[in-house]
Each structure stands twice: as structure tokens, then as C-alpha cells.
Design an enzyme around this catalytic site. Structure first.
Site, PDB file in Angstrom:
ATOM      1  N   ASP A  11       0.882  -1.163   0.000  1.00 16.93           N
ATOM      2  CA  ASP A  11       0.000   0.000   0.000  1.00 16.93           C
ATOM      3  C   ASP A  11       0.923   1.217   0.000  1.00 16.93           C
ATOM      4  O   ASP A  11       1.653   1.449   0.965  1.00 16.93           O
ATOM      5  CB  ASP A  11      -0.859  -0.051   1.265  1.00 16.93           C
ATOM      6  CG  ASP A  11      -1.761   1.170   1.424  1.00 16.93           C
ATOM      7  OD1 ASP A  11      -1.589   2.155   0.669  1.00 16.93           O
ATOM      8  OD2 ASP A  11      -2.635   1.133   2.311  1.00 16.93           O
ATOM      9  N   TYR A 230       0.965   0.203  14.932  1.00 19.74           N
ATOM     10  CA  TYR A 230       0.050   0.024  13.798  1.00 19.74           C
ATOM     11  C   TYR A 230       0.396   0.957  12.653  1.00 19.74           C
ATOM     12  O   TYR A 230       0.519   2.152  12.820  1.00 19.74           O
ATOM     13  CB  TYR A 230      -1.386   0.285  14.232  1.00 19.74           C
ATOM     14  CG  TYR A 230      -2.384   0.035  13.121  1.00 19.74           C
ATOM     15  CD1 TYR A 230      -2.468  -1.214  12.513  1.00 19.74           C
ATOM     16  CD2 TYR A 230      -3.239   1.034  12.680  1.00 19.74           C
ATOM     17  CE1 TYR A 230      -3.380  -1.464  11.495  1.00 19.74           C
ATOM     18  CE2 TYR A 230      -4.165   0.799  11.663  1.00 19.74           C
ATOM     19  CZ  TYR A 230      -4.218  -0.451  11.084  1.00 19.74           C
ATOM     20  OH  TYR A 230      -5.117  -0.700  10.083  1.00 19.74           O
ATOM     21  N   LYS A 233      -2.990  -2.823   8.043  1.00 19.57           N
ATOM     22  CA  LYS A 233      -3.134  -4.262   8.228  1.00 19.57           C
ATOM     23  C   LYS A 233      -2.187  -4.986   7.259  1.00 19.57           C
ATOM     24  O   LYS A 233      -1.717  -4.402   6.297  1.00 19.57           O
ATOM     25  CB  LYS A 233      -4.598  -4.626   7.977  1.00 19.57           C
ATOM     26  CG  LYS A 233      -5.099  -5.821   8.745  1.00 19.57           C
ATOM     27  CD  LYS A 233      -5.111  -5.630  10.233  1.00 19.57           C
ATOM     28  CE  LYS A 233      -5.323  -6.910  11.004  1.00 19.57           C
ATOM     29  NZ  LYS A 233      -4.977  -6.760  12.415  1.00 19.57           N
TER      30      LYS A 233
HETATM   31  P1  13P Z   1      -4.978  -0.674   5.140  1.00 18.10           P
HETATM   32  O1  13P Z   1      -4.128  -1.628   5.943  1.00 18.10           O
HETATM   33  O2  13P Z   1      -5.646  -1.355   4.001  1.00 18.10           O
HETATM   34  O3  13P Z   1      -4.189   0.529   4.735  1.00 18.10           O
HETATM   35  O4  13P Z   1      -6.181  -0.208   6.064  1.00 18.10           O
HETATM   36  C1  13P Z   1      -5.882   0.498   7.224  1.00 18.10           C
HETATM   37  C2  13P Z   1      -7.052   0.899   8.043  1.00 18.10           C
HETATM   38  O5  13P Z   1      -6.840   1.276   9.168  1.00 18.10           O
HETATM   39  C3  13P Z   1      -8.412   0.846   7.504  1.00 18.10           C
HETATM   40  O6  13P Z   1      -9.356   1.366   8.431  1.00 18.10           O
HETATM   41 MG    MG Z   2      -4.033   1.987   3.434  1.00 11.07          MG
HETATM   42 MG    MG Z   3      -4.735  -2.313   2.368  1.00 10.04          MG
END
Ligand code: 13P
Ligand code: MG
Ligand code: MG
Ligand code: 13P
Length: 366
Positions: A11, A230, A233
Site C-alpha cells: 500500500d 500500527y 493491516k
Molecule cells: P490498510 O491496511 O488497508 O491501509 O487499512 C488500514 C485501516 O486502518 C483501515 O481502516
Molecule cells: Mg491503506
Molecule cells: Mg490495504
């Protein structure tokens, strides 16, 4: 000639929150690979799933090739510049280290790779999921490689008679790759005992016990373990060879009709049902629901066909409706109980601070 398939995904920025990359960003990524990768790869394919861009390379340089990993890293760095230019959200989100050091593992991007001698016909599936983690593939893989209720070939096909070997990683161990190998069907209960814990034990690879060939490879990155906090994800990618001595395509797709609850969804901190979607789908409701798409390819002499979109069929519209209902149902209970992940899996440090403050206010025997 042996062929290697490498999927490397990251990402590096998206439009309007964690929804999808911009067209300009995708263009830049495609142009970069076309220009710089021409002499390295025999073929490539680029797609996005939600806010993640996946680079699928076919080449002959083997797993973990520094040249291939460098190409992916440089592509994502070049893309991040465009993402920053456009003010995209989370520009460079998954590039967690400043510089490349031989292999993108441990730097943020997710990787799934396999090397094999091509069969005369070589069909395979490439899955990419967003708003979830690698444990999301545990149940579908278990069902399609170890359960005759989902894989009729385990009963019908002599070339699957010996079953499959599961390589499972303990992803909470951070000192190195902590792996166990277990055989289906003999060790089915041990496999199930581990795979029930999607946040700790993740299938990394599966091998045929009939011909010892690699069948499946899953990315096992835990961004949390790299960044210490964090950052997003660990949206996982997976490669699965199909047909012949391996499950049929439909046997691998079948368990995705469950829409099983996986970790992820909003802020990576909830449980939500995994929805099978079309290639290049975006994200919507409550930063979800968690999605997975499936590209079906054949590869021959290192050249890829165009992908068939595995979940683009009226049957999956029915499944998507069912999964939407499941998503609505669990969201109705907001933060309560099973709707959110356990304390240790919550992706935000804020709640830790909050708990510390509240701890100090507790009194015993008021
Ligand atoms: P991603 O990991 O897809 O960037 O999503 C992060 C997130 O916190 C969505 O609410
Ligand atoms: Mg993202
Ligand atoms: Mg993502
Ligand atoms: P074919 O007999 O057409 O090869 O198909 C077998 C199969 O995989 C059906 O799912």
C-alpha cells in the site's frame, strides 16, 4: 527451465482514505516496471485490491532474487513519489524502512513466491486480500487441501491420494521464521489446533505428498512486528497451483463462499466477514468489509495469459449479498465482544494509554 512466480504487494497511497490507488499512481507503477523490469522478468501483471498494489512477476531468477526484490522496492519508491505529489492518503504506507537491503521481506511489502518446473499446462491462482491479515487464508486452505467435504479430489483423484504437507509459521515469534511441518490427513487435528488461531499461526506453504511439489505460498508479514506499532493491516497475497495433482480451481474457490469472519475491517481492529470480490475492487463500508479477489492464470515458458476473474460470476453475487448481511449483523453490535479484536490484537496504541489511566482510577472494596 524453472519458472518463478513472485507476488510483491504494498500500500503506497490511496484516494479518499484507504479506498484504492489513483489511476496516475497505477500508471506510474506500470510504466516503471515496463521500463526497468524488461530485462529481468519474462512477464508481469499489475492489479490493485482495495488500497494495495500487487506486482506479479514471472521470471527465472528463483525465490528471494535480489534483482526482483529491488525492482519491486524501486517501483514502490517511484510510486510513492507520485502518491506524495497527488497528496494521496498514506503515501508510502507500507515502506517501513528507508532503504533496500537485498530482500523486501521485513521492509513492509508482502511477498509470496514459488519456483517450479512448468507442467505442459500450468494453471494457477493469485489471490489478494485487503483489510485483513494472512490468517484469513487459514480456513479456506485447510478446507480445500485437507477436507473431502470441500475437495472431492481427495476422494476421487489418485494423484492427491497421499494428501498434502502444511508448513505453518508462528508469526508472533520475531527472532526469525519459526516453522512447523504437519501432514494431512494423519495430523489433521494438530493442523486444526494451530490454524484455529489466525493471528498467531499462519499457513506459509503447502506441498503435495504425491509429487513433493510446491502447491501454495502465502505472504506471512506482520507489519506490526516490523514497525512496532500500527501502520496498516498485513493485507495478504497468495499463490496456488491448481488441477492435475493439485486441487481443481473450483475446489480452491469453494470455501470462499463461507464469508468467514476474519480480523481487520475498520482500523484493523475488528472482525468482519471475508467478501470475494472482482479484480481491482475498491473498499467501502466501515473500511471494509474485508475483501479477497482471485486471478486465474496459465503460465507457459514464463509468459502469462491474461487473468480470468475468479469471483466474477453470478454465483458470487449471491455470496456477496450473504456476506453483506453478515457484515451488517456483526456491525450492529459496534464495539461489543466478538465485533472487535481482543485487547492484544487491537492495532491502536491509544487504547493502551486509556487503559493505563483507567487502571489508576480503580479502587478495591469501595
Ligand atoms: P490498510 O491496511 O488497508 O491501509 O487499512 C488500514 C485501516 O486502518 C483501515 O481502516
Ligand atoms: Mg491503506
Ligand atoms: Mg490495504
Ligand atoms: P477435466 O476433466 O476437464 O480436466 O476437469 C477435471 C476437473 O478439474 C473438474 O473440476
Amino acid at each position: 527451465m524453472k519458472t518463478t512466480l513472485s507476488v510483491i504487494k504494498a500500500d503506497i497511497g490511496s484516494i479518499g482514505g484507504h479506498i484504492r490507488p489513483s489511476e496516475r499512481l497505477l500508471e506510474e507503477v506500470k510504466n516503471y516496471v515496463t521500463t526497468k523490469g524488461r530485462s529481468l522478468v519474462t512477464d508481469f501483471y499489475i492489479s490493485h485490491t482495495g488500497d494495495d498494489i500487487a506486482l506479479l512477476f514471472a521470471h527465472s531468477l528463483g525465490k528471494g532474487s535480489e534483482k526482483i526484490h529491488q525492482l519491486a522496492w524501486d517501483t514502490f519508491v517511484a510510486g510513492t513519489k507520485v502518491a506524495k505529489d497527488q497528496g494521496l492518503y498514506g503515501a508510502g504506507q507500507d515502506l517501513l524502512k528507508d532503504s533496500f537491503s537485498g530482500n523486501v521481506r521485513g521492509l513492509g511489502p508482502a511477498v509470496a513466491e514459488m519456483e517450479f518446473q512448468e507442467r505442459p499446462n500450468e494453471p494457477f491462482l493469485f489471490f489478494a486480500a485487503d483489510k485483513t491479515d494472512p490468517g484469513a487464508y487459514n480456513l479456506p486452505l485447510y478446507l480445500s487441501f485437507a477436507d473431502p467435504m470441500y475437495n472431492s479430489g481427495l476422494i476421487l483423484s489418485p494423484s492427491m491420494s497421499k494428501g498434502f504437507r502444511f508448513v505453518i509459521m508462528d508469526v508472533s515469534y520475531t527472532e526469525g521464521d519459526r516453522l512447523i511441518e504437519l501432514n494431512a490427513p494423519e495430523e489433521l487435528y494438530d493442523i486444526a489446533a494451530l490454524l484455529r488461531d489466525n493471528q498467531r499461526f499462519v499457513i506459509e506453504a503447502i506441498y503435495s505428498r504425491n509429487n513433493e511439489e510446491i502447491v501454495a505460498s502465502v505472504s506471512t508479514t506482520r507489519l506490526h512486528n516490523i514497525a512496532g506499532k500500527y501502520t496498516g493491516k498485513d493485507d495478504p497475497v497468495m499463490l496456488v497451483r491448481v488441477q492435475g495433482a493439485f486441487p481443481a480451481t473450483g475446489e480452491v474457490l469453494a470455501p470462499f463462499n463461507i464469508g468467514h469472519y476474519v480480523a481487520g475491517f475498520m482500523r484493523g481492529s475488528h472482525n468482519g466477514p471475508l467478501m470475494p470480490v472482482r479484480i481491482n475492487s475498491s473498499i467501502s463500508y466501515f473500511d471494509g468489509p474485508p475483501v479477497v479477489c482471485g486471478h486465474a492464470f496459465c503460465v507457459h515458458d514464463g509468459k502469462l495469459t491474461e487473468p480470468a476473474d475468479a469471483f466474477d460470476h453470478p454465483y458470487w453475487d449471491y455470496v456477496r449479498n450473504k456476506v453483506s448481511q453478515k457484515a451488517t449483523d456483526i456491525r450492529a453490535q459496534g464495539f461489543s465482544g466478538a465485533a472487535m479484536l481482543s485487547y492484544s490484537e487491537l492495532e491502536y496504541g491509544g487504547i493502551v494509554e486509556k487503559m493505563k489511566k483507567l487502571e489508576a482510577k480503580f479502587k478495591v472494596g469501595l
